[in-house]
Design an enzyme around this catalytic site. Structure first.
Site, mmCIF file in Angstrom:
data_model
loop_
_atom_site.group_PDB
_atom_site.id
_atom_site.type_symbol
_atom_site.label_atom_id
_atom_site.label_comp_id
_atom_site.label_asym_id
_atom_site.label_seq_id
_atom_site.Cartn_x
_atom_site.Cartn_y
_atom_site.Cartn_z
ATOM 1 N N ASP A 222 27.572 16.708 93.490
ATOM 2 C CA ASP A 222 26.665 16.120 94.315
ATOM 3 C C ASP A 222 26.011 17.318 95.343
ATOM 4 O OD1 ASP A 222 25.900 12.825 94.875
ATOM 5 O OD2 ASP A 222 24.811 14.489 95.831
HETATM 6 C C1 GLC Z 1 21.539 13.016 95.924
HETATM 7 C C2 GLC Z 1 22.210 12.047 96.055
HETATM 8 C C3 GLC Z 1 21.816 12.199 94.108
HETATM 9 C C4 GLC Z 1 21.142 13.184 94.001
HETATM 10 C C5 GLC Z 1 21.384 14.378 94.612
HETATM 11 C C6 GLC Z 1 20.294 15.716 94.814
HETATM 12 O O1 GLC Z 1 22.164 12.959 97.255
HETATM 13 O O2 GLC Z 1 23.571 11.088 95.383
HETATM 14 O O3 GLC Z 1 22.116 11.358 93.254
HETATM 15 O O4 GLC Z 1 20.761 13.715 92.578
HETATM 16 O O5 GLC Z 1 21.338 14.218 96.233
HETATM 17 O O6 GLC Z 1 19.184 15.342 95.441
#
Ligand code: GLC
Length: 653
Positions: A222
Site C-alpha cells: 500500500d
Molecule cells: C491508499 C489506500 C489504497 C489505495 C492506495 C493508492 O492509501 O489504502 O486503497 O489504493 O493508497 O491510492
C-alpha cells in the site's frame, strides 16, 4: 539487466501523479518506469475500486457495498467491465482493486467500498470482478491483504487475529481471488497482523499466499507507510514498493546486499514474478496504453444506474406506501437529496455527470408534483411535508478513508460533513407532520435507526453513484423492483456490535486491536448472542411476494423452488445458510451463508434454485492441527430470504 536497472525497478518512481487533484485527468496513483534499453514498458497503476476510475472525471458507479447488496456476481462483472474499459482507455495497466476487507466494525471508515460482513459474499463478488477486469487485459490488485478492517490508527494498528478467524473470515475473499480468479497482484496493507507488518509478514506472504495458495503474481505495498523495513519485506515476499521507494531504494538495497542480509537472488525473484506477470498480460507485445480518453460515458452512466438500482434495498414498506404513483404530491426533504454522495479518499471518483435524488424524483414524479426543502429550516420542511401526500426524507452519512465514523446515528453520522445537520431530528419532525414518510438512506455502512417505527418506508440506496438519484427515483416509483439485500447487519444498538464496548478490541489500545470475537463477526455474532438486529444480514423486501418450497439437501447439493406469489415482477434472492455442528475448540454460529442466487420472477412464475456445496462449505479451521476439518455430525441447511428467515430447513448427515 544491470544491477542498477534491477534496483531502480524495485519501487515506483512518480510522486507527481498521485499528488494531483482527484479530478485531474493526469492523476495516477502510481508509475513504475521501465527500462527503455531492454524494452521493459512502464507500469501504470490507477485507483479504480468499486466506484470507478480515480483519474479525473469518470463514471462514478455505486460503491462496493451497493454492489455487494445486489447479491449478484453478474452485477460485479458488469461493474468491472465499465471500470476496466475506462482504466484501459486512460492508459492504465493495473487497477488497485477490489477492496475485499470485511466489515468488522460498523463504524469502519472504508466500509462503503467493502463487500460487507460475510466472507462468502465478498469472495464471490471479488472473484467475478477480478475475472472481468483481467479478461479485459488489465491486472487487478486485490486489497488490502489481509485485515485492514479499521481506519483508526490504520498505519500502526496490530490486528491480533486467531488463525481460525483469519482462515474462516478474513482470508477467504483473498484466497478465492488467488485460487479462483488468479489475481495478478495483491496489495499488502498498512496494518500489522499478529505482530508483523502485512508487507513483511512471512507467514502471510510466503507460507499462506505463495506456498499454500500457489500465488504466482506479485505483491505490491500500500502507499508508502505500508513498508516498514527493507530486509524483512524482501525476505517475506514484498515485490514492489509504491508509490516511491522508502525502503526499496538502491542505496538501502545495496547496503543490505553488501551486508549479505539480502541476496541478488531475492532481488531477481521479485523482478521475475513481476516481469513474468507483465509478459503474461501482453505488456511486451503491445504498445504502452495511452490516455486517449475516448470513453462512452453516456452508455456507462446507463449501466452504472442499472447497477445502482440492483443494489437499492427496501428495508420497510408498511401498508405498501411504496411504490409511488406518478402525480402523487411528494415533498422531498434533506440536504443530501440535493447532493452527489460518495465516500472520500483514494477511491473517490469525480463523476462526469450527476443526477441527485431531488432531480431524479422531480423528473419522475410528474409536473408540479414534487416540492423540495433542504431541511436547514425545520419549520419550512415540516410545512412542506404536511402539504404533500408523501414525504421523502433523503439522508446520508459521510464515510472516508483514514477515519472511522465517530457515531452510528444520523444525528451525527455527518460529523465530517456539516451540511447534513441533525438528520435524525429532521426525520422525526417530518414523520410527525406526514404519516406517509419514507426515509431514503445514502450511507456507506450501517446506521442506527431508532426512528424506524415512526416512518412507513425505508430505502437503503448506499452511495448510489453519479446517477444514483435516477436509480432511487425508478425504485421509488416501482419502475424497477428493489433488488438489494443487506450485505451488512444493521444493529439495533451500537453496544450490540461484536467489538463494541471494549477499546482493546476496537479501536485497540497500545497499537493493538484484539479480534477477540474470532469468527463471530456480523450476523454470526448477533445470531449466537440472540441479539435482534434492526435489520438483519440478507434482508430486503421486494414489491411482490415469494414462496419457497421443495427443499432438498445432500452433502453436495441443496435445491429449492422459488415462486412469485404476488402481482408484480420482482427479484428473489434465496439464500442458503448452514448450521455446522460445533467441535472441540470450535464453537459454531447458528448459521453461515453458503450460497445465494438472484432471479427475476414474473407473477406466478416458479424457478428452481441449486446451491452446490464443496468440502470447505462443511468444514471449519481446526486450531489444533492447523488444517481444515469436516464438521462432525449432521448439519442444518436453511434456505430463506435473509439470515433471519428460515423459510425451509433440512438436515444433512
Ligand atoms: C491508499 C489506500 C489504497 C489505495 C492506495 C493508492 O492509501 O489504502 O486503497 O489504493 O493508497 O491510492
Amino acid at each position: 539487466m544491470t544491477d542498477d536497472e534491477k534496483l531502480n525497478l524495485m519501487a515506483g518512481d512518480d510522486l507527481v501523479g498521485p499528488l494531483r487533484a482527484a479530478d485531474d485527468p493526469a492523476f495516477r496513483a502510481g508509475t513504475v518506469h521501465g527500462v527503455a534499453r531492454l524494452g521493459i514498458p512502464d507500469l501504470h497503476l490507477v485507483d479504480a475500486g468499486s466506484m470507478g476510475l480515480k483519474q479525473g472525471p469518470n463514471t462514478a458507479l455505486a460503491a462496493g457495498l451497493s454492489l455487494a447488496a445486489t447479491f449478484d456476481t453478474r452485477a460485479a462483472a458488469t461493474a468491472a467491465g465499465v471500470v476496466a474499459d475506462e482504466a484501459a482507455r486512460r492508459g492504465n495497466d493495473i487497477i488497485l482493486g477490489p477492496a475485499t476487507d470485511l466489515m468488522r466494525v460498523p463504524q469502519g471508515g472504508r466500509t462503503f467500498e467493502s463487500y460487507g460482513e460475510d466472507p462468502l459474499l465478498a469472495a464471490r463478488m471479488g472473484v467475478s470482478w477480478i475475472r472481468t477486469v483481467q479478461n479485459a487485459g488489465l491486472m487487478a490488485q486485490v486489497k488490502h491483504f489481509p485485515a485492514n478492517n479499521q481506519e483508526a490508527n490504520r498505519y500502526g494498528v496490530n490486528a491480533v487475529i486467531s488463525q481460525r478467524a483469519l482462515r474462516e473470515i478474513y482470508l477467504p475473499p483473498f484466497e478465492a481471488a488467488v485460487r479462483e480468479a488468479k489475481v495478478a497482484t495483491v496489495m499488502c496493507g498498512y496494518n500489522l497482523v499478529n505482530g508483523q507488518p502485512s508487507c513483511s509478514n512471512t507467514a502471510l506472504l510466503s507460507t499462506v499466499l505463495r506456498k499454500q495458495w500457489g500465488f504466482d503474481g506479485f505483491v505490491v505495498s500500500d502507499w508508502l507507510a505500508a513498508v516498514k523495513n527493507t530486509d524483512g519485506s524482501l525476505k517475506a515476499g514484498l515485490d514492489l514498493e509504491m508509490p516511491v521507494g522508502a525502503f526499496y531504494t538502491p542505496p538501502l538495497l545495496r547496503a543490505s546486499l553488501n551486508k549479505g542480509t539480502v541476496t541478488w537472488s531475492d532481488i531477481d525473484r521479485t523482478l521475475t514474478v513481476r516481469l513474468r506477470t507483465m509478459f503474461s498480460y501482453g505488456m511486451f507485445d503491445r504498445p504502452q496504453r495511452a490516455n486517449t480518453g475516448s470513453i462512452d460515458y453516456r452508455a456507462h452512466a446507463v449501466t452504472a444506474q442499472k447497477l445502482a438500482e440492483q443494489g437499492i434495498t427496501l428495508l420497510k414498506n408498511n401498508g405498501n406506501v411504496l411504490p409511488l404513483r406518478s402525480g402523487t404530491k411528494v415533498a422531498v426533504i434533506g440536504k443530501a437529496a440535493d447532493q452527489f454522495r460518495s465516500g472520500i479518499g483514494s477511491m473517490y471518483v469525480k463523476p462526469v455527470s450527476t443526477i441527485t435524488p431531488r432531480q431524479g424524483i422531480a423528473a419522475r414524479g410528474g409536473a408540479g408534483a414534487v416540492t423540495y426543502q433542504d431541511g436547514q429550516n425545520l419549520a419550512a420542511a415540516v410545512r412542506t411535508a404536511r402539504n404533500a401526500q408523501v414525504a421523502v426524507v433523503v439522508v446520508a452519512d459521510a464515510r472516508a478513508e483514514d477515519a472511522d465514523i465517530t457515531c452510528l446515528t444520523l444525528k451525527c453520522a455527518g460529523a465530517k460533513d456539516k451540511t447534513l445537520g441533525d438528520q435524525e431530528k429532521l426525520i422525526t419532525e417530518v414523520a410527525k407532520a406526514n404519516p406517509n414518510t419514507i426515509v431514503v438512506l445514502q450511507t456507506g455502512g450501517p446506521v442506527l435507526t431508532p426512528w424506524a417505527a415512526k416512518v412507513r418506508g425505508i430505502v437503503q440506496a448506499w452511495y448510489a453513484g453519479g446517477h444514483g438519484g435516477a436509480a432511487i427515483a425508478r425504485v421509488l416509483y416501482g419502475d424497477v423492483d428493489p433488488g438489494g439485500r443487506l450485505p451488512v447487519s444493521f444493529p439495533a444498538r451500537a453496544t450490540d456490535a461484536p467489538a463494541a464496548g471494549n477499546p482493546a478490541h476496537y479501536p485497540g489500545t497500545d497499537d493493538k486491536a484484539v479480534y477477540a470475537e474470532g469468527i463471530f463477526v456480523g450476523y454470526r455474532h448477533y445470531d449466537t448472542r440472540n441479539l435482534t438486529p434492526a435489520f438483519p444480514f440478507g434482508h430486503g423486501l421486494s414489491y411482490t411476494t415469494f414462496k419457497l418450497s421443495n427443499l432438498k439437501a445432500t452433502r453436495t447439493t441443496v435445491t429449492a423452488t422459488v415462486t412469485n406469489t404476488g402481482k408484480r415482477p420482482g427479484y428473489a434472492v434465496p439464500q442458503l445458510y448452514l448450521g455446522l455442528r460445533a467441535a472441540v475448540g470450535a464453537p459454531q454460529p447458528p448459521r453461515q451463508l453458503k450460497g445465494f442466487s438472484k432471479m427475476l420472477l414474473v407473477p406466478g412464475q416458479s424457478a428452481k434454485v441449486t446451491f452446490s456445496l464443496d468440502a470447505r462449505a462443511l468444514s471449519y479451521w481446526d486450531q489444533s492441527t492447523q488444517l481444515w476439518k469436516k464438521a462432525p455430525g449432521c448439519t442444518k441447511a436453511v434456505v430463506g430470504t435473509s439470515s433471519r428467515d428460515a423459510a425451509l430447513s433440512a438436515t444433512i448427515c
